[in-house]
Design an enzyme around this catalytic site. Structure first.
Site, short mmCIF file in Angstrom:
data_model
loop_
_atom_site.label_atom_id
_atom_site.label_comp_id
_atom_site.label_asym_id
_atom_site.label_seq_id
_atom_site.Cartn_x
_atom_site.Cartn_y
_atom_site.Cartn_z
N LYS A 221 0.80 -1.05 -0.10
CA LYS A 221 0.09 -0.11 0.08
C LYS A 221 0.84 1.28 -0.03
O LYS A 221 0.43 2.35 -0.41
CB LYS A 221 -0.98 0.16 1.30
CG LYS A 221 -1.80 -1.09 1.42
CD LYS A 221 -2.91 -0.91 0.31
CE LYS A 221 -4.11 -2.14 0.48
NZ LYS A 221 -5.26 -1.82 -0.41
N LYS A 222 2.23 1.00 0.53
CA LYS A 222 3.08 2.29 0.64
C LYS A 222 3.74 2.65 -0.76
O LYS A 222 4.24 3.56 -0.89
CB LYS A 222 3.89 2.15 1.77
CG LYS A 222 3.22 2.44 2.99
CD LYS A 222 4.47 2.20 4.08
CE LYS A 222 4.01 2.30 5.61
NZ LYS A 222 2.94 1.49 6.00
N LEU A 223 3.52 1.76 -1.74
CA LEU A 223 4.10 1.86 -3.02
C LEU A 223 3.14 3.28 -3.63
O LEU A 223 3.38 3.49 -4.80
CB LEU A 223 3.98 0.86 -3.75
CG LEU A 223 4.84 -0.42 -3.52
CD1 LEU A 223 4.58 -1.58 -4.17
CD2 LEU A 223 6.50 0.13 -3.53
N ASP A 224 2.26 3.71 -3.08
CA ASP A 224 1.41 4.71 -3.25
C ASP A 224 2.26 5.91 -3.80
O ASP A 224 3.32 6.11 -2.99
CB ASP A 224 0.37 5.20 -2.51
CG ASP A 224 -0.56 6.35 -2.72
OD1 ASP A 224 -1.26 6.20 -3.62
OD2 ASP A 224 -0.24 7.35 -2.41
N ASP A 267 8.18 -2.54 5.80
CA ASP A 267 7.12 -3.22 5.77
C ASP A 267 7.31 -4.19 4.72
O ASP A 267 6.65 -5.32 4.99
CB ASP A 267 5.86 -2.33 5.38
CG ASP A 267 5.44 -1.52 6.44
OD1 ASP A 267 5.52 -1.96 7.82
OD2 ASP A 267 4.82 -0.42 6.53
#
Length: 767
Positions: A221-224, A267
């Site tokens: 999700k943090k690859l946003d 993460d």
């Protein structure tokens, strides 16, 4: 050499095999020598996955219950603490406001809270369940008590949903189906047949996979783009925890590299690194450091400590036996078992080994028969597979729950998109219209509710509008129409509307399975402006404030400039706007690059008249605050001159309190000037904050313990009052008032006016 305890599939360790093998050392040695490279690294063979029977045997392989038993105990303890705090037992009466007109936000509109005393009973059931889990006492019943009451409270209020609360419920559900009471439990003392008995491998597989997914999907999700570019949590770089990094890096790089880059890498990799022997010590160190930092950065209760408690699950299953074996013998009476001898369990599948002899040879050989496989072993395997697939699917199921998709997707709180989005609200306006008379009025944002989360979620906005339409007729407003004008900035973008202000939300259509038609689109095309924002803000002095606005064609922003704000101007960055000065009844057209001043103490409207969205910014100076700061600076200089004896001029009466001792109470000093009063109050506050920051470790621990004591004390006393009420009925009102007042008693340093309370740091909740 033992097999490595790591796997992303079955997640197995050779411990289980070694402990279920025959005690003869020769077979073990031969077996270890014939292990394939895959089995040495992952703990299982390729053949274990080639057939259904082999997979069932693998997932039901007998394993040491020690690590699972310790985790059960730690999880139960953390939930006992959590119930009094984040679950809300200590402020339950404030949370549910029994009998008051309150708008609530349950998952299902039919779900209602019970009367207050019965809600306390629900929490008692939850507390006793968590306590039973911790001690392993009547384990199945305790798990059922915990998860039934926990999920009821969870579904009752969507405004408190977050990823870690969801995780607690999942772990509680998993433990209900596991044999976690086989080690260091009261049930083991009551029932010797289960004491120190094997548990099936799928117990560990499920928990390990769950924790792996929490880490890994949070990383995905943090690859946003907002996270990768450093916009999601940039404010964290100013926290004192990152001061060591700021010695060698500027704040901007601390935010980009340490917070966002480090969080992404941790993460994505933590789940894998915890699986392998070679990397596990480093992984445990970094994730422990990470969770300890989170406990200081965010107000997220027991979540960091729960994640710390999950890390040992990735170690060898018998690590508690090794750990506790180093304690003195007299301590082992109350400590967990250290013996390696375990009992068989019907929950596991054991291969049968039969010794036979050949007629032509005296050499004995071992023939392995098919394992005794039962229906419950197959069902456990099916459940494990389905559960893992479901947990992989849910974070990406937003195409189903489209009604919950806003600027962020999904029914928030189960997607592991932790800290990816930060929001700030600049303007919230609630307008009602009487359906019979046509009268228009305005409501205070947040009226009839204690939550602020409804402002970002269409499903909650619909519930709120429906609730308001039911309550307003009691205030002589017939068939009310409710309109919301909510301005939000997400991840440092422009402030813009999130919902259409022209739609009556009471009559608006909403479905959990269809897109929300009155949701305004996020203006992602304007995201590159954020770099320009930083340049503009960097060019301003400390007294100047700035707000960036974006609006849609055909809409307008109505704004009031306070008299405290001087030199307020509107600068157009993109598009075309028309500024209407309401009192003057004049309109001014502005193109991109143009600006104008707007009068203070008056309303104005900014209409977007271009075909595309307009972008503009307000630049203003808080003249009242600036003047106050200037006065404070002069008073501080005067106070320093008085105390060091360099002030020779006599002080006027209104300034004489500056010479008073800081330890004197405000009531003992006759302060007539309001500016001097504010200055002295500020000085005392700063001195107290400095004193707290410089306090020793023991003093800080004492302050923390006292605060927690009074918080937990109130929860238990209010619970006792509620249980008494259910048992024998309500006492006289005077007695009840005295009892509640006694429960509300606070620590001496916490007594007094709420506005006078000091805080060491600004708290950050999970966003």
């Amino acid at each position: 050499m033992e097999a490595r305890d790591a796997a992303a599939g079955a997640l197995v360790s050779s411990d289980g095999e070694k402990q279920t093998a025959k005690k003869s050392t020769a077979p073990k040695k031969d077996k270890a020598q014939t292990k394939s490279r895959m089995e040495q690294i992952f703990g299982f063979r390729k053949e274990d996955l080639t057939s259904w029977q082999n997979l069932v045997t693998l997932l039901n392989r007998p394993t040491d219950p020690a690590s699972l038993g310790i985790f059960r105990c730690l999880f139960g303890l953390l939930m006992v603490i959590d119930i009094t705090q984040e679950r809300g037992l200590s402020h339950l009466d404030y949370k549910y406001l029994d009998g008051a007109p309150v708008c609530r936000f349950p998952l299902f509109n039919l779900l209602k809270p019970l009367p207050m005393d019965w809600m306390y009973l629900v929490y008692v059931v939850m507390f006793l369940g968590a306590l039973g889990i911790m001690f392993g006492c009547f384990y199945r019943l305790s798990c059922l008590m915990f998860i039934s009451s926990y999920w009821y409270v969870f579904f009752l209020d969507k405004t408190t949903w977050n990823n870690h609360s969801y995780l607690y419920g999942l772990i509680g559900f998993q433990l209900t189906l596991m044999d976690a009471n086989r080690y260091w439990s009261i049930d083991g003392l009551r029932r010797p047949s289960i004491r120190n008995a094997h548990v099936p491998l799928w117990n560990y597989t499920l928990l390990r996979t769950q924790i792996f997914l929490v880490y890994f999907i949070a990383g995905v999700k943090k690859l946003d783009a907002d996270w990768v570019e450093g916009y999601s949590m940039s404010y964290l770089a100013h926290h004192w925890l990152f001061d060591p990094f700021k010695v060698i890096l500027p704040v901007e790089l601390v935010s980009l590299l340490v917070i966002h880059g480090g969080g992404l890498v941790l993460d994505l990799s933590a789940g894998y690194l915890l699986f392998f022997d070679a990397t596990r010590p480093y992984a445990i160190f970094f994730v422990s450091y990470f969770h300890c930092m989170n406990s200081q950065l965010f107000s997220i209760g027991m979540f960091p400590y729960t994640m710390l408690a999950t890390s040992p699950l990735f170690c060898y299953f018998n690590w508690p036996r090794r750990f506790f074996s180093h304690f003195p013998a007299f301590c082992r009476v109350v400590l967990p078992f250290t013996s390696q001898e375990m009992q068989p369990s019907s929950s596991c599948v054991y291969p049968e080994v039969q010794s036979t002899s050949s007629e032509r040879s005296e050499t004995s050989t071992s023939v392995t028969k098919a394992p005794k496989m039962r229906l419950k072993h197959k069902l456990a395997t099916i459940f494990t597979i389905i559960y893992i697939i479901e947990q992989l699917f849910l974070p990406y199921s937003h195409f189903i729950t489209q009604g919950y998709n806003n600027w962020t997707n999904g029914l928030y709180g189960y997607s592991w998109d932790m800290m990816v989005h930060s929001r700030s609200h600049q303007h919230v306006k609630i307008t009602y219209k009487d359906g019979k008379t046509g009268d228009i009025g305005y409501l205070n944002p947040g009226v009839f509710t204690q939550s602020r989360r409804w402002k970002d979620h269409g499903d909650m906005l619909k519930q709120y509008a429906t609730c308001l339409s039911d309550l307003l007729p009691g205030y002589n407003i017939t068939d009310p129409e409710i309109y919301f004008d909510i301005w939000v900035s997400i991840n440092e973008r422009f402030q813009q509307r999130i919902f259409d202000p022209r739609v009556d939300i009471v009559k608006a259509d909403w479905s959990p399975f269809r897109p929300n038609m009155w949701l305004m689109p996020l203006l992602v095309d304007l995201s590159p402006w954020r770099t320009k924002f930083q340049e503009i803000e960097g060019s301003l002095d400390n007294q100047t404030e700035i707000v960036f606005i974006a609006d849609f064609p055909g809409l307008h922003l109505e704004n009031f400039v306070s008299e405290d704000l001087g030199n307020t101007s509107i600068n157009v960055l993109q598009g075309q706007v028309k500024v209407e000065i309401v009192d003057e009844k004049k309109n001014y057209s502005l193109q991109s690059g143009e600006q104008m001043k707007v009068p203070a103490g008056a309303y104005h409207r900014v209409h977007t008249v271009s075909e595309n969205p307009s972008c503009y910014m307000y630049i203003y100076v808080n003249t009242t605050e600036a003047a106050l700061h200037e006065n404070f600076t002069k008073l501080l200089e005067l106070q320093e001159r008085i105390r060091n004896g360099t002030e020779t001029e006599p002080l006027p009466p209104e300034l004489q309190p500056l010479a008073a001792d800081d330890d004197q109470d405000e009531s003992e000093v006759n302060v007539t000037d309001p500016i001097v009063r504010l200055f002295l109050k500020r000085q005392r506050r700063m001195k107290e904050v400095q004193k707290r920051r410089e306090a020793g470790v023991l003093e800080k621990l004492e302050r923390f313990a006292v605060k927690k004591y009074y918080t937990i004390r109130r929860g238990f006393l209010m619970t006792a009052i509620a249980m008494r009420n259910l048992a024998v009925g309500l006492p006289p009102m005077e007695q009840l008032t005295r009892e509640v007042a006694f429960a509300n008693m606070k620590a001496p340093q916490a007594e007094g006016n709420q506005d006078e309370r000091l805080k060491d740091e600004v708290g950050h909740g999970e966003l």
